[in-house]
Scaffold this motif. Structure first.
Motif, PDB file in Angstrom:
ATOM      1  N   ARG A  34       0.863  -1.183   0.000  1.00 38.16           N
ATOM      2  CA  ARG A  34       0.000   0.000   0.000  1.00 38.16           C
ATOM      3  C   ARG A  34       0.895   1.228   0.000  1.00 38.16           C
ATOM      4  O   ARG A  34       1.685   1.419   0.922  1.00 38.16           O
ATOM      5  N   ILE A  35       0.739   2.040  -1.062  1.00 40.06           N
ATOM      6  CA  ILE A  35       1.574   3.235  -1.235  1.00 40.06           C
ATOM      7  C   ILE A  35       0.690   4.466  -1.133  1.00 40.06           C
ATOM      8  O   ILE A  35      -0.178   4.683  -1.984  1.00 40.06           O
ATOM      9  N   PRO A  36       0.902   5.300  -0.104  1.00 44.19           N
ATOM     10  CA  PRO A  36       0.127   6.537  -0.015  1.00 44.19           C
ATOM     11  C   PRO A  36       0.505   7.486  -1.150  1.00 44.19           C
ATOM     12  O   PRO A  36       1.676   7.654  -1.459  1.00 44.19           O
ATOM     13  N   VAL A  37      -0.503   8.069  -1.778  1.00 45.09           N
ATOM     14  CA  VAL A  37      -0.287   9.050  -2.838  1.00 45.09           C
ATOM     15  C   VAL A  37      -0.499  10.451  -2.266  1.00 45.09           C
ATOM     16  O   VAL A  37       0.243  11.376  -2.566  1.00 45.09           O
ATOM     17  N   GLU A  42      -4.559   6.413  -2.362  1.00 45.13           N
ATOM     18  CA  GLU A  42      -3.667   5.287  -2.111  1.00 45.13           C
ATOM     19  C   GLU A  42      -3.583   4.388  -3.343  1.00 45.13           C
ATOM     20  O   GLU A  42      -4.579   4.150  -4.024  1.00 45.13           O
ATOM     21  N   LEU A  43      -2.389   3.879  -3.592  1.00 41.82           N
ATOM     22  CA  LEU A  43      -2.188   2.842  -4.597  1.00 41.82           C
ATOM     23  C   LEU A  43      -2.031   1.529  -3.848  1.00 41.82           C
ATOM     24  O   LEU A  43      -1.163   1.394  -2.982  1.00 41.82           O
ATOM     25  N   THR A 104       3.405   7.624  -8.522  1.00 40.48           N
ATOM     26  CA  THR A 104       2.566   8.101  -7.421  1.00 40.48           C
ATOM     27  C   THR A 104       2.851   9.552  -7.050  1.00 40.48           C
ATOM     28  O   THR A 104       2.016  10.193  -6.438  1.00 40.48           O
ATOM     29  N   GLN A 105       4.016  10.056  -7.408  1.00 38.76           N
ATOM     30  CA  GLN A 105       4.382  11.436  -7.074  1.00 38.76           C
ATOM     31  C   GLN A 105       4.936  12.140  -8.307  1.00 38.76           C
ATOM     32  O   GLN A 105       5.591  11.507  -9.122  1.00 38.76           O
ATOM     33  N   PRO A 106       4.689  13.397  -8.521  1.00 38.90           N
ATOM     34  CA  PRO A 106       3.961  14.325  -7.666  1.00 38.90           C
ATOM     35  C   PRO A 106       2.447  14.114  -7.692  1.00 38.90           C
ATOM     36  O   PRO A 106       1.731  14.637  -6.843  1.00 38.90           O
ATOM     37  N   ALA A 107       1.961  13.321  -8.647  1.00 36.44           N
ATOM     38  CA  ALA A 107       0.536  12.975  -8.718  1.00 36.44           C
ATOM     39  C   ALA A 107       0.440  11.591  -9.355  1.00 36.44           C
ATOM     40  O   ALA A 107       1.341  11.162 -10.071  1.00 36.44           O
ATOM     41  N   PHE A 108      -0.661  10.908  -9.124  1.00 35.47           N
ATOM     42  CA  PHE A 108      -0.859   9.577  -9.685  1.00 35.47           C
ATOM     43  C   PHE A 108      -0.931   9.639 -11.205  1.00 35.47           C
ATOM     44  O   PHE A 108      -1.602  10.490 -11.782  1.00 35.47           O
ATOM     45  N   ALA A 109      -0.222   8.718 -11.860  1.00 34.96           N
ATOM     46  CA  ALA A 109      -0.293   8.584 -13.315  1.00 34.96           C
ATOM     47  C   ALA A 109      -0.053   7.122 -13.671  1.00 34.96           C
ATOM     48  O   ALA A 109       0.789   6.459 -13.071  1.00 34.96           O
TER      49      ALA A 109
END
Length: 117
Positions: A34-37, A42-43, A104-109
């Motif tokens: 679990r990766i916080p975005v 969350e991813l 996941t950074q700077p924004a989800f893509a």
């Protein structure tokens, strides 16, 4: 075909989290990360080592925004970009191959490329 997966320390270094046994299945060969975005995003990444499958679930405020599932995985690792780390998946099936990259950074893509080979 072999399924190569990055070691736990690679995930920890890139995303600050270590893969665990998936809670839902309880099977040792199914792992999750679990990766916080952001505070509300969350991813949730899961992979099945024996069945060579990978699932990306991205949620915003607990609502699923993206749910991508791939079988025939050959590589699951962390790549590096100027903007930071990204999850890289390569997969293959009869007559086709694909690559999924999730940042996941700077924004989800998410970018998924599927080609006939």
């Amino acid at each position: 075909m072999e399924f190569v997966i990055a070691e736990d320390d690679v995930w920890l270094s890139a995303f600050g989290a270590v893969p665990q046994t998936e809670e839902a299945s309880g099977d040792d060969f199914v792992r999750e990360l679990r990766i916080p975005v952001s505070v509300t995003e969350e991813l949730h990444l899961t992979w099945d080592v024996n069945h060579r499958s990978v699932r990306f679930r991205y949620a915003r405020a607990t609502k699923a925004v993206t749910d991508l599932y791939r079988e025939g995985a050959t590589l699951l690792t962390v790549g590096d970009q100027e903007s930071g780390a990204m999850v890289v998946l390569k997969y293959r099936a009869d007559g086709c191959r694909g690559r999924t990259c999730v940042r996941t950074q700077p924004a989800f893509a998410l970018k998924d490329t599927f080609l006939w080979s």
